[in-house]
Design an enzyme around this catalytic site. Structure first.
Site, PDB file in Angstrom:
ATOM      1  N   ARG A  61       0.875  -1.179   0.000  1.00  0.00           N
ATOM      2  CA  ARG A  61       0.000   0.000   0.000  1.00  0.00           C
ATOM      3  C   ARG A  61       0.903   1.216   0.000  1.00  0.00           C
ATOM      4  NH1 ARG A  61       2.499   1.665   3.688  1.00  0.00           N
ATOM      5  NH2 ARG A  61       1.066   3.401   3.768  1.00  0.00           N
TER       6      ARG A  61
ATOM      7  N   ALA B 165       1.055   5.170  -2.111  1.00  0.00           N
ATOM      8  CA  ALA B 165       0.944   5.533  -3.526  1.00  0.00           C
ATOM      9  C   ALA B 165       2.113   5.037  -4.378  1.00  0.00           C
ATOM     10  CB  ALA B 165       0.821   7.048  -3.636  1.00  0.00           C
TER      11      ALA B 165
ATOM     12  N   GLN C   4      -1.682   2.272  10.052  1.00  0.00           N
ATOM     13  CA  GLN C   4      -0.401   2.265   9.324  1.00  0.00           C
ATOM     14  C   GLN C   4       0.676   3.020  10.099  1.00  0.00           C
ATOM     15  OE1 GLN C   4      -3.389   2.918   7.927  1.00  0.00           O
ATOM     16  NE2 GLN C   4      -3.459   2.427   5.767  1.00  0.00           N
TER      17      GLN C   4
ATOM     18  N   ASP D  19      -1.702  10.779  -1.863  1.00  0.00           N
ATOM     19  CA  ASP D  19      -2.113   9.738  -2.807  1.00  0.00           C
ATOM     20  C   ASP D  19      -2.479  10.330  -4.155  1.00  0.00           C
ATOM     21  OD1 ASP D  19      -2.341   7.177  -0.974  1.00  0.00           O
ATOM     22  OD2 ASP D  19      -2.945   8.947   0.139  1.00  0.00           O
TER      23      ASP D  19
ATOM     24  N   ASN E 181      -5.019  12.779   0.878  1.00  0.00           N
ATOM     25  CA  ASN E 181      -4.146  11.897   1.672  1.00  0.00           C
ATOM     26  C   ASN E 181      -5.011  11.134   2.676  1.00  0.00           C
ATOM     27  OD1 ASN E 181      -1.459  10.968   2.282  1.00  0.00           O
ATOM     28  ND2 ASN E 181      -1.610  12.067   4.210  1.00  0.00           N
TER      29      ASN E 181
HETATM   30  O1  MRU Z   1      -4.455   3.197   2.347  1.00  0.00           O
HETATM   31  P1  MRU Z   1      -2.985   3.330   2.173  1.00  0.00           P
HETATM   32  O2  MRU Z   1      -2.162   2.808   3.299  1.00  0.00           O
HETATM   33  O3  MRU Z   1      -2.498   2.844   0.826  1.00  0.00           O
HETATM   34  O4  MRU Z   1      -2.837   4.898   2.175  1.00  0.00           O
HETATM   35  C1  MRU Z   1      -1.836   5.532   1.567  1.00  0.00           C
HETATM   36  C2  MRU Z   1      -0.987   6.149   2.576  1.00  0.00           C
HETATM   37  O5  MRU Z   1      -0.164   5.494   3.144  1.00  0.00           O
HETATM   38  C3  MRU Z   1      -1.112   7.536   2.920  1.00  0.00           C
HETATM   39  O6  MRU Z   1      -2.235   8.171   2.534  1.00  0.00           O
HETATM   40  C4  MRU Z   1       0.178   8.237   2.619  1.00  0.00           C
HETATM   41  O7  MRU Z   1       0.257   9.326   3.417  1.00  0.00           O
HETATM   42  C5  MRU Z   1       0.333   8.641   1.173  1.00  0.00           C
HETATM   43  S1  MRU Z   1       0.935   7.401   0.162  1.00  0.00           S
HETATM   44  C6  MRU Z   1       2.595   7.523   0.386  1.00  0.00           C
END
Ligand code: MRU
Length: 366
Positions: free
Chosen positions: A52, A54, A204, A245, A255
């Protein structure tokens, strides 16, 4: 990413047509590597969040396209392009919000189509694989630059707040985005402290970012999401770094859910709020952030929690709400550009505005 024992492990990588990745679901209790042998497995690895973040999603999707190409060397050029088009359509449905996914499938498909104009199946395969590998390498080069640009903003003795995991686990190299400046500052001898938002419902922050901080000996504390505005109000937070994201053309930032509240608190209490993201995360086709499709996930992620049963030493899932409780599980929110101090990209720190983002739109990749 770097581990405590000095070794390094990639979040996702490719060995021939096999895609390998850290299965992030059992972290921080178990570091498990999985092989993805076909497109269905790869789709599930994104949908079910083995991987997971971006950047990692984008790199995985690019490798997924390379896998399709490599596994279909017997097809005619026309049939192979058709197969790649179908794969793009399928992979893009895995998760809707992080634009790196769609950018990676588009880039690899377009490169394949270009190659088809000049040659046969082998030519297409090579082009798609090269593009997927380029996305993987670009992701790492970008993170290295962002770490330095952001790291220079951190002063000796500062406390930093970050939300979710925009760390090495969310990208393909050693830095991550929001954690890159933190790592850079630590490596340049600055004494720092990190507030790690727990980031319900999937935690996370508590599970992944805290683990990353511990691997590198960075001083940190996990806080519940409800506590971040308190620490901002009391002057305990000097600067905020978050990932993204998808960033719309006007600088609005999508985000992980909870980011908007942090930005509003920072704005009120005059704390700098920076977004760290590569150009690959900017969606120049999207006029403003209100158009982003926000993923809604399973209610059980809210009504239950997963973790380690500390008596039995086994992973377990428990219910924290009554049976059949209703829940809403919105995975992301959008912070309007006016609340963003700056966007740190591989090309430098940009103003969060249409004009700011336009400056890097057509620059060659670093
Ligand atoms: O749902 P996820 O864990 O894939 O969410 C993405 C993220 O980890 C965050 O939104 C993050 O701050 C941006 S992606 C590096």
């Amino acid at each position: 990413m770097k581990l405590k024992n000095g070794s390094e492990v990639m979040t996702v990588w490719r060995e021939g047509s096999i895609v390998k990745m850290i299965d992030q679901r059992p972290l921080p209790f178990e570091l498990k590597i999985v092989d993805l042998n076909n497109t269905e497995e790869l789709w599930h690895s994104i949908k079910d969040m083995y991987t997971r973040g971006a950047g990692a999603i984008g790199v995985t999707a690019g490798f997924g396209m390379a896998q399709i190409a490599l596994q279909n060397a017997n097809l005619s050029p026309k049939k192979l392009i058709q197969k790649l088009e179908e794969a793009k359509e399928y992979l893009d449905t895995a998760r809707p919000t992080a634009v790196n996914l769609m950018h990676a499938t588009e880039r690899t498909l377009n490169r394949g189509k270009e190659a088809a104009k000049e040659g046969g199946t082998d030519n297409i395969i090579k082009a798609v694989v090269d593009e997927a590998d380029e996305i993987f390498e670009e992701d790492q080069r970008a993170a290295t630059k962002m770490a330095e640009y952001g790291g220079k903003l951190i002063k000796e003795g500062w406390s930093i707040l970050t939300h979710c995991n925009a760390g090495a686990l969310a990208f393909s190299g050693l830095w991550g985005t929001a954690t890159g400046p933190i790592r850079w500052a630590q490596q340049h001898g600055k004494k720092i402290f990190v507030f790690v938002d727990e980031t319900r419902p999937r935690c996370q922050g508590a599970r992944l970012t805290a683990w990353e901080m511990a691997q590198e000996g960075i001083d940190y504390a996990i806080i519940v999401d409800n506590a971040n505005s308190h620490f901002i109000q009391r002057g305990k937070v000097d600067i905020v770094f978050v990932g993204s994201d998808r960033i719309a053309a006007n600088g609005d930032v999508c985000n992980k859910i909870g980011t908007l509240g942090i930005a509003l608190a920072c704005n009120h209490y005059n704390v700098p709020f920076y977004v760290v993201a590569p150009r690959m995360t900017i969606d120049y086709e999207m006029d403003n952030g209100m158009d982003v499709i926000i993923e809604e996930r399973d209610e059980e992620e809210v009504t239950c929690m997963s973790g380690m049963n500390y008596e039995k030493e086994e992973r377990t899932k428990i219910r924290i709400a009554q049976v059949n409780a209703n829940a809403k599980n919105i995975a992301f929110d959008v912070t309007p550009a006016e609340f963003v101090t700056g966007i740190i990209t591989e090309f430098g720190v940009l103003e969060a505005s249409r004009e700011g983002l336009a400056k890097i739109k057509d620059l060659p990749p670093i």
